[in-house]
Design a protein around this motif. Structure first.
Motif, short mmCIF file in Angstrom:
data_model
loop_
_atom_site.label_atom_id
_atom_site.label_comp_id
_atom_site.label_asym_id
_atom_site.label_seq_id
_atom_site.Cartn_x
_atom_site.Cartn_y
_atom_site.Cartn_z
N PRO A 131 -19.72 43.61 -8.40
CA PRO A 131 -19.96 43.33 -9.81
C PRO A 131 -20.99 42.22 -9.99
CG PRO A 131 -17.82 42.47 -9.12
CD PRO A 131 -18.38 43.22 -7.96
N GLU B 191 -17.35 50.67 -10.08
CA GLU B 191 -16.70 51.98 -10.20
C GLU B 191 -17.35 52.85 -11.28
OE1 GLU B 191 -14.37 53.14 -8.06
OE2 GLU B 191 -14.71 51.26 -7.00
N ASP C 244 -20.17 47.17 -13.58
CA ASP C 244 -18.91 47.67 -13.05
C ASP C 244 -19.24 48.66 -11.94
OD1 ASP C 244 -16.73 49.64 -12.73
OD2 ASP C 244 -15.77 48.52 -14.35
N LEU D 20 -17.07 43.19 -21.16
CA LEU D 20 -15.91 42.56 -20.51
C LEU D 20 -15.17 41.64 -21.48
CD1 LEU D 20 -17.63 41.79 -17.10
CD2 LEU D 20 -16.01 43.64 -17.61
#
Length: 161
Positions: free
Chosen positions: A129, A148, A146, A155
């Motif tokens: 990140p 993933e 991010d 955030l």
């Protein structure tokens, strides 16, 4: 399509709310991660300038920069992903890649897209990140890459700021 829309996140780019130089960081980094960032900057051909104090020098290996004496001046690496957007990397510690951006340079959708692309390039290359905190408020990121999702995400709630 853009990761973030300016109208949704412009509060996070307001220098009066966030400070003009928010902290951008890759936590849990290593000397190898720093070197990967230096290699990425060179590979992308982004304009760059490394300096120690007032002395401009060729960009060294990360290991050399990060192993300098504790009382040595902290070097800077200025990187321009585009002519009008500057990121200043500061070699404070091996365990966190950190840099500043000037929010006054990141106004509007076009500049936001450049910034998001820059964060995404770093995050993808490191597989980690990349977080942006308000100036002086580490640990409270508002946007970031991010791993993933493979994109820049919110955030924090823009309505709360």
């Amino acid at each position: 399509m853009a990761d973030l829309l300016w109208d949704d996140v412009k509060c996070f780019f307001d220098p009066d709310l966030m400070g003009s130089l928010p902290d951008v960081r890759v936590p849990d980094a290593s000397v190898e991660d720093w070197q990967t960032v230096l290699d990425l900057v060179a590979e992308k051909g982004w304009k760059r300038q490394y300096s120690e104090g007032e002395t401009v020098l060729p960009v060294p290996r990360a290991e050399a920069v990060l192993s300098r004496p504790a009382d040595a001046e902290c070097p800077d690496l200025h990187v321009w992903p585009t002519a009008d957007v500057l990121a200043i990397f500061r070699f404070h510690a091996a365990d966190e890649v950190d840099f500043d951006v000037d929010l006054r340079e990141l106004q509007g959708q076009e500049r936001l897209d450049v910034f998001c692309d820059f964060l995404r390039e770093i995050g993808r290359r490191l597989g980690k990140p990349v977080l942006m905190d308000p100036e002086g408020d580490d640990g409270h990121p508002v946007i970031g890459f991010d791993v993933e999702a493979d994109r820049i995400v919110l955030l924090a709630d823009p309505q709360v700021r």
